[in-house]
Design an enzyme around this catalytic site. Sequence first.
Site, PDB file in Angstrom:
ATOM      1  N   ASP A 253      -7.229 -57.926 -44.489  1.00  0.00           N
ATOM      2  CA  ASP A 253      -6.354 -58.388 -43.697  1.00  0.00           C
ATOM      3  C   ASP A 253      -6.874 -59.148 -42.657  1.00  0.00           C
ATOM      4  OD1 ASP A 253      -4.827 -56.374 -44.973  1.00  0.00           O
ATOM      5  OD2 ASP A 253      -5.431 -54.756 -43.633  1.00  0.00           O
TER       6      ASP A 253
HETATM    7  N1  URA Z   1      -7.901 -51.755 -46.550  1.00  0.00           N
HETATM    8  C1  URA Z   1      -7.203 -52.349 -45.511  1.00  0.00           C
HETATM    9  O1  URA Z   1      -6.358 -51.436 -44.888  1.00  0.00           O
HETATM   10  N2  URA Z   1      -7.338 -53.378 -45.158  1.00  0.00           N
HETATM   11  C2  URA Z   1      -8.215 -54.430 -45.539  1.00  0.00           C
HETATM   12  O2  URA Z   1      -8.371 -55.724 -45.156  1.00  0.00           O
HETATM   13  C3  URA Z   1      -9.229 -54.064 -46.647  1.00  0.00           C
HETATM   14  C4  URA Z   1      -8.638 -52.778 -47.119  1.00  0.00           C
END
Ligand code: URA
Length: 236
Positions: free
Chosen positions: A103
């Site tokens: 993310d």
């Molecule tokens: N899980 C998440 O919620 N975000 C990420 O970036 C990776 C795994």
Amino acid sequence: MRLDKLLANSGYGSRKEVKALLKQGAVSVEGVPVKDPALHVDPESREVTVFGDPVDYREFIYLMMNKPPGVISATEDTRDRTVVDLLPYEYRRFKPFPVGRLDKDTEGLLLITNDGKLSHELLSPKKHVGKTYYAVIDGEVTDADGEAFRAGVTLDDGYVTKPAELNILRSGPESEIELTITEGKFHQVKRMFEARDKRVTYLKRLTMGPLELDPDLANGEWRELSEEELSELKNR
Ligand code: URA
């Protein structure tokens, strides 16, 4: 390999642009200027230079980045900077892409390569590649959460997660944990904690399969994988 193909593959432009370079006399093999695009050269054993600079001929690059927050795990974006934008041209010319996504606000280990086959293998759900995350959680994380994650929790869209391993580092009104998952659903770690009525406030990926984030890499820094890291990754 034909000289024009070697140069085009190495990022010196299209075959046509490469022909123009050759015509100018910019290209030498073992110090001797060469103008014939069809000349066969062995890129492993003959030194090819363009304007005197040795051509770094290789097909694939493999980089480990400590992804900083605020940057998108993609090759291009109209609004935000991407992880590929952080690389200099000498690497961007290989057209690399991130293996999977973190993310925008997530930090940590991101593999960036142009090796589609390796990427596919690491992302394949069938291969169950483990990924360990460090997270700070708003809420008290307990052994009951560990048991729930081991059994599988139901996400907001009804999906039941595969068994995951929770390691509680500190438990309190704010907790610190490590969680290892073998899949990569959208926002998976955050949604797993939401399924337990808890909120992830900080998330960082530490490992992907045998690959561990180099602690010497500051946010936004990257380096090439060592030969050992690469062979572990390929032979896992
Ligand atoms: N899980 C998440 O919620 N975000 C990420 O970036 C990776 C795994």
